[in-house]
Design an enzyme around this catalytic site. Structure first.
Site, mmCIF file in Angstrom:
data_model
loop_
_atom_site.group_PDB
_atom_site.id
_atom_site.type_symbol
_atom_site.label_atom_id
_atom_site.label_comp_id
_atom_site.label_asym_id
_atom_site.label_seq_id
_atom_site.Cartn_x
_atom_site.Cartn_y
_atom_site.Cartn_z
ATOM 1 N N HIS A 185 0.831 -1.213 0.000
ATOM 2 C CA HIS A 185 0.000 0.000 0.000
ATOM 3 C C HIS A 185 0.872 1.272 0.000
ATOM 4 O O HIS A 185 0.864 2.037 0.964
ATOM 5 C CB HIS A 185 -0.884 -0.044 1.255
ATOM 6 C CG HIS A 185 -2.121 0.808 1.192
ATOM 7 N ND1 HIS A 185 -2.082 2.177 1.086
ATOM 8 C CD2 HIS A 185 -3.439 0.483 1.244
ATOM 9 C CE1 HIS A 185 -3.317 2.654 1.074
ATOM 10 N NE2 HIS A 185 -4.163 1.667 1.165
ATOM 11 N N GLU A 244 -0.630 1.150 -5.526
ATOM 12 C CA GLU A 244 -0.570 -0.040 -4.678
ATOM 13 C C GLU A 244 -0.577 -1.337 -5.493
ATOM 14 O O GLU A 244 -1.645 -1.830 -5.867
ATOM 15 C CB GLU A 244 -1.736 -0.027 -3.710
ATOM 16 C CG GLU A 244 -1.941 1.295 -2.983
ATOM 17 C CD GLU A 244 -3.314 1.414 -2.354
ATOM 18 O OE1 GLU A 244 -3.947 0.367 -2.078
ATOM 19 O OE2 GLU A 244 -3.770 2.557 -2.119
HETATM 20 O O1 TA6 Z 1 -6.171 1.249 -0.908
HETATM 21 C C1 TA6 Z 1 -7.274 2.083 -0.957
HETATM 22 C C2 TA6 Z 1 -8.104 1.877 0.294
HETATM 23 O O2 TA6 Z 1 -8.717 0.619 0.317
HETATM 24 C C3 TA6 Z 1 -9.120 3.031 0.386
HETATM 25 O O3 TA6 Z 1 -10.423 2.558 0.159
HETATM 26 C C4 TA6 Z 1 -8.924 3.563 1.790
HETATM 27 O O4 TA6 Z 1 -9.763 2.863 2.699
HETATM 28 C C5 TA6 Z 1 -7.441 3.265 1.999
HETATM 29 O O5 TA6 Z 1 -7.270 1.965 1.459
HETATM 30 C C6 TA6 Z 1 -6.965 3.396 3.415
HETATM 31 O O6 TA6 Z 1 -7.450 2.348 4.177
HETATM 32 P P1 TA6 Z 1 -7.065 2.343 5.742
HETATM 33 O O7 TA6 Z 1 -7.655 1.071 6.285
HETATM 34 O O8 TA6 Z 1 -5.572 2.394 5.822
HETATM 35 O O9 TA6 Z 1 -7.671 3.607 6.315
#
Ligand code: TA6
Length: 319
Positions: free
Chosen positions: A187, A294
Site C-alpha cells: 500500500h 498499490e
Molecule cells: O487502498 C485504498 C483503500 O482501500 C481506500 O479505500 C482507503 O480505505 C485506503 O485503502 C486506506 O485504508 P485504511 O484502512 O488504511 O484507512
C-alpha cells in the site's frame, strides 16, 4: 642506502568496500548507503517502510508520504509509507474466512521480526545495495487477529535499497495442513509535489473497479490518468504485472513502478472531502502531496495449498 633490489612496497591490502550502515534502534531498522547517502527506515509494526530518501539529480529527498498524525506505537496501522496488506484487501464479505479480520488484514498491525541484512553489490559499486529481511508467522502475528483467521502461514518481506530505487518483495508460504485464500498488496504512499498536476501513465484503456461509485466496473480512457477528485480504483491491467506504470509531475516522469506477480494496481487519493474522515491523516491538505500506487493481487483470491508459496514484488525507481 640504495638497494637495487629493494622489494616493492607491500601491496596495500585493498580497503574493504564501504558497507551499508544498518541499525536496529527500538522498533525501527534503518539502512544508509555509504555511496550515495540514500536511506530507508522500517518500523517493525507491519514491517512498514516509513521513509525512503532517494537521490536523483543530486537531490536527496524523501520519496514516501507519511502522515504527521501517523500512529507509530503499534496500536494502529501506519498512515503512510508502505503498509503491507495481507491476507485481505478492504473489508471481507461475511461468507469468507477473512470475514472477522479488520480492513486490510493482520500483517500491518503485527510486530514483525527483523531477520537481518544481506549486502549485495547490486548493479553498482560494492556497498551500493542493501537488503533488509523481515518475518512474520501465525505464531508471531497479533494474537487477537490471528485467532480470527486460523491458518498457519509465514511471510518473508525483503526491502532492497539501491541507488535511485527501492524494491519490496513478499513471500507467502502456507505452513499448515489446510489450504487458504488470500489477497496481498503493497500500500505505497508516494510523495508528489501536487496531486492536481500529477498524472499516471500505463493504465490507459484498463478495466477498473471504482470504489467511489459502488465498485462499478469501468474502463479507463486511453492516455494518462489525471486527478480531479476522490480516486479509489482497483485496476486490472490486461497485461497483468507486465504493465509498467509511470507517475509524472507537470509532465515530467518522477517514479517508475514495476511489478512482479502482482497483477492489480490500486490507485487512491482521498481528496479534500474524504480526507476529513481519515482521523490520522494530517495535515488534511496533505492529500495534495500524496498518491497511493498499490501493487497487489486483490481482484480475486489466491489459493495456497499446504507447503505452497506465493511471491510478489514492486520496484520503485526514481526517473
Ligand atoms: O487502498 C485504498 C483503500 O482501500 C481506500 O479505500 C482507503 O480505505 C485506503 O485503502 C486506506 O485504508 P485504511 O484502512 O488504511 O484507512
Amino acid at each position: 642506502m640504495d638497494r637495487r633490489n629493494k622489494p616493492s612496497a607491500l601491496a596495500a591490502t585493498k580497503a574493504a568496500p564501504p558497507q551499508a550502515r544498518v541499525d536496529l534502534v527500538g522498533d525501527r531498522v534503518t539502512a544508509v548507503l555509504p555511496t550515495t547517502g540514500e536511506s530507508v527506515e522500517v518500523l517493525l509494526t507491519g514491517a512498514t517502510v516509513l521513509s525512503w530518501k532517494g537521490l536523483k539529480n543530486d537531490t536527496l529527498a524523501e520519496r514516501l508520504w507519511l502522515s504527521d498524525g501517523a500512529i507509530l506505537d503499534g496500536t494502529k496501522p501506519v498512515r503512510g509509507g508502505i503498509p503491507v496488506v495481507f491476507p485481505v484487501f478492504g473489508q471481507s464479505p461475511a461468507d469468507v474466512a477473512t470475514a472477522k479480520l479488520p480492513q486490510h488484514g493482520l500483517a500491518r498491525t503485527s510486530r514483525w521480526d527483523f531477520l537481518g541484512k544481506s549486502e549485495s553489490e547490486g548493479s553498482g559499486s560494492p556497498g551500493s545495495s542493501v537488503t533488509l529481511d523481515f518475518g512474520l508467522s501465525a505464531a508471531s502475528a497479533n494474537p487477537a487477529l490471528s485467532a480470527l483467521w486460523p491458518f498457519d502461514f509465514t511471510l518473508l518481506y525483503r526491502v532492497t535499497l539501491e541507488p535511485g530505487s527501492l524494491r519490496t518483495s513478499i513471500v507467502i508460504t502456507n505452513a499448515g495442513d489446510k489450504a487458504f485464500d488470500f489477497h496481498v498488496l503493497l500500500h505505497t504512499y508516494l510523495k508528489v509535489d501536487d496531486i492536481t498536476s500529477t498524472t499516471v501513465s500505463g493504465l490507459g484503456e484498463t478495466e477498473y473497479s471504482d470504489k467511489v461509485e459502488g465498485f462499478k466496473t469501468k474502463t479507463q480512457a486511453a492516455g494518462d490518468i489525471a486527478f480531479t477528485g476522490e480516486t479509489d480504483r482497483v485496476y486490472k491491467p490486461a497485461k497483468g504485472a507486465e504493465q509498467a506504470i509511470t507517475v509524472s509531475s507537470a509532465g515530467a516522469p518522477v517514479y517508475g513502478v514495476t511489478r512482479d506477480n502482482l497483477a492489480d494496481v490500486v490507485v487512491w487519493n482521498p481528496w479534500s472531502e474524504k480526507v476529513h474522515s481519515v482521523g490520522d491523516f494530517a495535515p488534511k491538505e496533505g492529500y495534495r502531496n500524496m498518491l497511493c500506487i498499490e501493487p497487489g493481487s486483490v481482484s480475486s483470491w489466491q489459493t495456497l495449498e499446504p507447503n505452497e508459496a506465493f511471491e510478489g514484488a514492486q520496484l520503485l525507481t526514481l526517473l
